[in-house]
Scaffold this motif. Structure first.
Motif, PDB file in Angstrom:
ATOM      1  N   LEU A  60      36.086  31.294  44.780  1.00 33.99           N
ATOM      2  CA  LEU A  60      37.155  31.865  45.684  1.00 33.99           C
ATOM      3  C   LEU A  60      37.507  31.095  46.691  1.00 33.99           C
ATOM      4  CD1 LEU A  60      37.668  35.322  44.306  1.00 33.99           C
ATOM      5  CD2 LEU A  60      39.264  32.918  43.877  1.00 33.99           C
ATOM      6  N   VAL A 108      32.432  34.565  43.163  1.00 33.27           N
ATOM      7  CA  VAL A 108      32.989  34.185  44.852  1.00 33.27           C
ATOM      8  C   VAL A 108      33.199  32.899  45.328  1.00 33.27           C
ATOM      9  CG1 VAL A 108      32.441  35.259  47.014  1.00 33.27           C
ATOM     10  CG2 VAL A 108      32.229  36.185  44.919  1.00 33.27           C
ATOM     11  N   SER A 110      39.964  32.477  53.719  1.00 33.53           N
ATOM     12  CA  SER A 110      40.126  33.181  52.550  1.00 33.53           C
ATOM     13  C   SER A 110      39.049  34.692  52.602  1.00 33.53           C
ATOM     14  CB  SER A 110      39.015  32.533  51.427  1.00 33.53           C
ATOM     15  OG  SER A 110      39.164  33.083  49.931  1.00 33.53           O
ATOM     16  N   ILE A 115      37.696  37.974  50.497  1.00 33.82           N
ATOM     17  CA  ILE A 115      37.217  38.327  49.245  1.00 33.82           C
ATOM     18  C   ILE A 115      37.089  40.073  48.848  1.00 33.82           C
ATOM     19  CG2 ILE A 115      35.778  38.422  47.233  1.00 33.82           C
ATOM     20  CD1 ILE A 115      35.661  34.786  48.692  1.00 33.82           C
ATOM     21  N   VAL A 136      33.889  38.050  52.893  1.00 36.39           N
ATOM     22  CA  VAL A 136      33.629  39.054  51.376  1.00 36.39           C
ATOM     23  C   VAL A 136      34.048  40.568  52.027  1.00 36.39           C
ATOM     24  CG1 VAL A 136      32.298  38.703  50.110  1.00 36.39           C
ATOM     25  CG2 VAL A 136      32.610  36.464  51.192  1.00 36.39           C
ATOM     26  N   ASN A 155      42.179  37.711  47.544  1.00 35.94           N
ATOM     27  CA  ASN A 155      41.721  38.038  46.291  1.00 35.94           C
ATOM     28  C   ASN A 155      40.469  39.090  45.990  1.00 35.94           C
ATOM     29  OD1 ASN A 155      43.414  35.591  44.685  1.00 35.94           O
ATOM     30  ND2 ASN A 155      42.147  34.126  46.488  1.00 35.94           N
TER      31      ASN A 155
END
Length: 254
Positions: free
Chosen positions: A234, A231, A142, A144, A94, A187
């Motif tokens: 995602l 978050v 992932s 973010i 993140v 994303n």
């Protein structure tokens, strides 16, 4: 948080969050800990970061805080490597660290421009680069990235910040293609006007809040938890086929 979703796929997953000591970042740390994830977070506010980590650890969370200025890419890479040594492969990154400094156009100089790009955009690329090999070996992950709707609202005195945040969306879409073959999703999340302690101290006033709420489609404050829950989604396997997308959490302000 009991009325909101729990994500089994996040249990035991290693999450790395930049800018996690306060505001939205701290709320994300708390939410991932509640999901029983393993959380590493970094910040330049050592006092707040240490206090948050100790509070979460006292509740049984697996969480680690390290001081890091994300404009120092060598230090950022070192902290990411240390996090992998502690908790294993980083499966969710993140990129939250940012600073929305206001600088009137006529006062913006090259040094300030460069510093704000480093604070708000450059580290997003290099943190993503640093976790890529591990995510690829794990079969996916992932990422973010955090942007801001400020450039969509044509806000004043933040040309450097807005440029970086607009650039983050372009970077997200490019990274999603560069990393897609490795099963990595990328994303962007754009929080609206979330009234954090920093916002209260620097810019908040009752009339401004009244105008913001009036112009939102949903006339309620956007709080850090609203962003954190996006978050979580995602980061989880529930969003496994979502990538290259942009999510605005602002109550319908833009």
């Amino acid at each position: 948080m009991s009325q909101y979703a729990r994500y089994p796929s996040l249990k035991g997953r290693h999450i790395f969050i930049s800018g996690g000591a306060s505001g939205i970042g701290a709320c994300m740390v708390e939410h991932f800990c509640e999901q029983q994830s393993k959380v590493t977070f970094v910040d330049i506010d050592e006092k707040a970061g240490t206090a948050l980590a100790e509070r979460m650890q006292a509740q049984g969370a697996q969480v680690r805080f390290s001081y890091c200025n994300v404009t120092d890419i060598a230090s950022l890479r070192q902290v990411i490597n240390a996090a992998v040594d502690d908790f294993g492969t980083i499966e969710v990154l993140v990129n939250n660290a940012a600073r929305d400094t206001r600088v009137p156009l006529t006062e913006l100089d090259v040094e300030t421009w460069d510093e704000l790009q480093a604070t708000n955009l450059r580290h997003v690329l290099f943190a993503s680069q640093a976790v890529f090999a591990g995510m690829e070996a794990a079969g996916g992950g992932s990422i973010i990235n955090f942007s801001s709707p400020s450039f969509m609202r044509r806000s004043r005195d933040i040309s450097a910040y807005s440029s970086a945040k607009a650039g983050t969306i372009g970077l997200t879409r490019t990274l999603s293609r560069d990393m897609g073959d490795a099963g990595i999703r990328v994303n962007t999340v754009l929080p609206g006007w979330v009234i954090t302690e920093r916002q209260k101290a620097l810019w908040w006033d009752p009339e401004l809040e009244r105008q913001v709420l009036e112009n939102q489609s949903l006339h309620q404050r956007v709080v850090p938890a609203d962003v954190a829950r996006m978050v979580l989604f995602l980061a989880s396997d529930d969003s496994r086929m979502i990538t290259a997308q942009t999510y605005i959490v602002d109550g319908g302000l833009v």
